[in-house]
Design an enzyme around this catalytic site. Structure first.
Site, mmCIF file in Angstrom:
data_model
loop_
_atom_site.group_PDB
_atom_site.id
_atom_site.type_symbol
_atom_site.label_atom_id
_atom_site.label_comp_id
_atom_site.label_asym_id
_atom_site.label_seq_id
_atom_site.Cartn_x
_atom_site.Cartn_y
_atom_site.Cartn_z
ATOM 1 N N ASP A 44 0.867 -1.166 0.000
ATOM 2 C CA ASP A 44 0.000 0.000 0.000
ATOM 3 C C ASP A 44 0.909 1.223 0.000
ATOM 4 O O ASP A 44 2.086 1.158 0.364
ATOM 5 C CB ASP A 44 -0.921 -0.010 1.221
ATOM 6 C CG ASP A 44 -2.193 0.791 0.986
ATOM 7 O OD1 ASP A 44 -2.192 1.664 0.093
ATOM 8 O OD2 ASP A 44 -3.181 0.569 1.701
ATOM 9 N N GLU A 87 -16.988 9.910 4.804
ATOM 10 C CA GLU A 87 -16.453 8.590 5.130
ATOM 11 C C GLU A 87 -15.535 8.145 4.007
ATOM 12 O O GLU A 87 -15.895 8.176 2.827
ATOM 13 C CB GLU A 87 -17.583 7.582 5.350
ATOM 14 C CG GLU A 87 -18.582 7.446 4.210
ATOM 15 C CD GLU A 87 -19.601 6.341 4.438
ATOM 16 O OE1 GLU A 87 -19.468 5.585 5.416
ATOM 17 O OE2 GLU A 87 -20.534 6.231 3.616
#
Length: 582
Positions: free
Chosen positions: A133, A484
């Site tokens: 990542d 979110e």
């Protein structure tokens, strides 16, 4: 492609849970396999595209601690909850896997042999490559303190089975690259480990046909026109229909019959593209909002609209041009457009286009002009002169990076992202006073939204007239990608760092819903959200509730059809809707 996200949505407050397939490991595995096989194609030799199931493993929030947290997980929970979807997608032939930020049982996921070698390679016979990542490789030393130096961290990751680094932020690229080189030069990273990683990476490129003539590739005739056409829009509509979940329908309020001649559509998500898409999304060329869908299905004359509130506060609207002046004192704002998506402050060349924009309220679908079809930045300057004295809520909404100053005071800013966000501040402004305005905004790609907004002084209810005219009210409420999502600099009531701190509706929307119900008119609630919502009050007082999620480009059409009874909204919830966090 760094997708699908097959993490398990265990805590409904996790901001990135909206990217996943829910809390069920079996469902997630089945959806993940379908995604991977559909994306990669069925040619025996070549891949259409390369899928990357993520984030491996035990990665389910929270966002603010993900770079340093060490997750202790039982063997049963690991095998029963967190690994099934990765096992299924790896064994289905996924071309790559992304290792996660967090540590698992004392070792960072990108340097955890138990995950990358024992399970992924030996047990599941995965033969693709592993990518970190973005920034996770440097986290090994910097935030997990698993190693003393970054060179040691990079060596540990590659030896454990990580094959390529995604460096983030951009200025970190050279640092992480140099750390790998130093690790090799110091003998920390043996040649055979480097060769193994390079072999895996080039194998993927060969399978993608990167070294073969285009005419020999089975997927080389796919063009951009094949990705934005009527059959695909019909497929998007079918998908949206099948996701709708009818949560409540008291006294057969739905479908809306002919007795309801006028429909009031109220709510912050009614006429917004953002809640159609969530985040990590492309920008559709013909998005259909809920308001547009209802007008199309029931007729313009039968639908009235008001915003009612913003997602978390008072409703805002575009600042009109009659209170703006450019640098020459004429209506509007001076606009300087630059080539390249670097911030305007970093542009060292003259603007390629200078003009006066009447106000800032743009939905760029194909760039700003024929000369600037993609990848540009803008600087707007001038003054704002309000006609009323009072407390204003003022701010800026943009898809990508922006900074907004009023009288040299920074009102709001945002870094690069792929979802629209609004930054607001309450200021006391004096009537007749000219306040200097400066806004700098970047626009990578061809499409994006920008809007300079405010709420005038006072608590006016912009929906009162619409409600009075209506026979039935459709309240379109919920969340959006600006609230979110992945690790965001946001701290407002109910939200922090990309995660949620409660499961309730934002208080502003709860108050709006209470006011609408108090009118005595029948109320249908349409929820648009990516995570579970505690809707206790709505369940007790609204006549019907339709869960629409983030339904995609044809979402507005599907919602309108569901309310009209054109199909049965028979989807199911893939996650638990809790009443509260208590």
């Amino acid at each position: 492609m760094w997708s699908p996200n097959i993490n398990i949505f265990r805590d409904p407050r996790w901001g990135r849970g909206q990217e996943t397939y829910g809390e069920d490991p079996f469902l997630t595995a089945q959806m993940g396999v379908a995604y991977v096989t559909g994306l990669q194609g069925n040619d025996p030799k070549y891949l259409k595209a390369l899928a990357t199931p993520k984030h491996f493993a035990v990665h389910s929030g929270p966002e603010p601690t993900r770079h340093s947290v060490d997750i202790k997980v039982s063997e049963h929970d690991l095998e029963d909850t967190y690994l099934p979807a990765f096992r299924a997608t790896a064994m289905a032939g996924a071309g790559s896997v992304m290792c996660a930020y967090n540590a698992v049982d004392g070792k960072p996921a990108c340097a955890q042999p138990m995950l990358l070698e024992e399970h992924l390679r030996k047990d599941w016979h995965f033969n693709g490559y592993v990518v970190s990542d973005c920034g996770a490789a440097s986290d090994i030393s910097r935030n997990h303190h698993y190693t003393t130096t970054m060179e040691q961290g990079m060596a540990a990751a590659v030896k454990s089975g990580m094959d390529i680094i995604c460096a983030w932020p951009a200025e970190q690229i050279a640092t992480e690259r140099d750390a790998v080189l130093k690790a090799a030069q110091k003998g920390l990273l043996p040649k055979e480990d480097i060769d193994r990683a390079v072999k895996r990476l080039f194998t993927a490129r060969i399978k993608l046909g990167m070294f073969d003539p285009p005419e020999s590739l089975p997927y080389s005739n796919i063009t951009s026109a094949d990705n934005d056409n009527e059959p695909h829009r019909q497929l998007a509509l079918q998908a949206a229909r099948e996701t709708m979940v009818l949560l409540k329908n008291s006294d057969n309020l739905l479908p809306l019959g002919k007795k309801y001649k006028t429909i009031a559509v109220v709510g912050p998500n009614a006429d917004s593209v953002d809640p159609l898409l969530g985040n990590y999304n492309g920008t559709p060329s013909h998005p259909v909002t809920v308001l547009a869908g209802l007008r199309q299905r029931f007729g313009d004359a039968n639908v009235v609209y008001a915003q009612g509130s913003s997602l978390t506060g008072l409703p805002v609207e575009a600042i009109p041009g009659d209170v703006l002046k450019n640098n020459s004192g004429q209506p509007g704002l001076t606009a300087e457009y630059f080539k390249g998506a670097r911030p305007a402050a970093e542009q060292h060349e003259s603007p390629v286009m200078a003009r006066t924009d009447p106000n800032i309220d743009f939905n760029w679908g194909h760039g700003a002009s024929p000369e600037l079809k993609e990848d540009f930045s803008v600087r707007w300057t001038g003054t704002l002169t309000p006609s009323l004295t009072g407390d204003y809520l003022i701010g800026f909404n943009g898809t990508d990076a922006f900074h907004f100053w009023l009288d040299n005071q920074l009102i709001g800013e945002s870094g690069p992202s792929d979802t629209s966000k609004t930054r607001l501040k309450t200021l006391h402004l004096e009537a007749g006073h000219a306040y200097s305005v400066k806004i700098e905004c970047s626009q990578p790609g061809t499409s994006g939204l920008v809007k300079l907004v405010w709420h005038l002084p006072g608590e006016k209810r912009d929906y009162a007239d619409a409600v009075e005219k209506a026979d039935v009210i459709v309240a379109v409420i919920g969340l959006a990608g600006e609230l979110e999502g992945e690790e965001m600099p946001i701290t407002i009531e109910g939200f922090a760092g990309g995660d949620r701190t409660s499961v309730e509706l934002p208080r502003a929307q709860e108050r709006l819903l209470e006011s609408l119900v108090a009118s005595g008119k029948p109320v249908v609630v349409v929820l648009m959200n990516g995570s579970a919502l505690g809707i206790n009050w709505a369940d007790q007082h609204a006549g019907a509730i339709l869960e629409a999620w983030y339904p995609g480009e044809e979402g507005g059409t599907a919602v309108a059809e569901a309310l009209a009874g054109d199909f049965s909204p028979a989807g199911r919830l893939p996650l638990t809707f809790y009443k509260s966090v208590d």
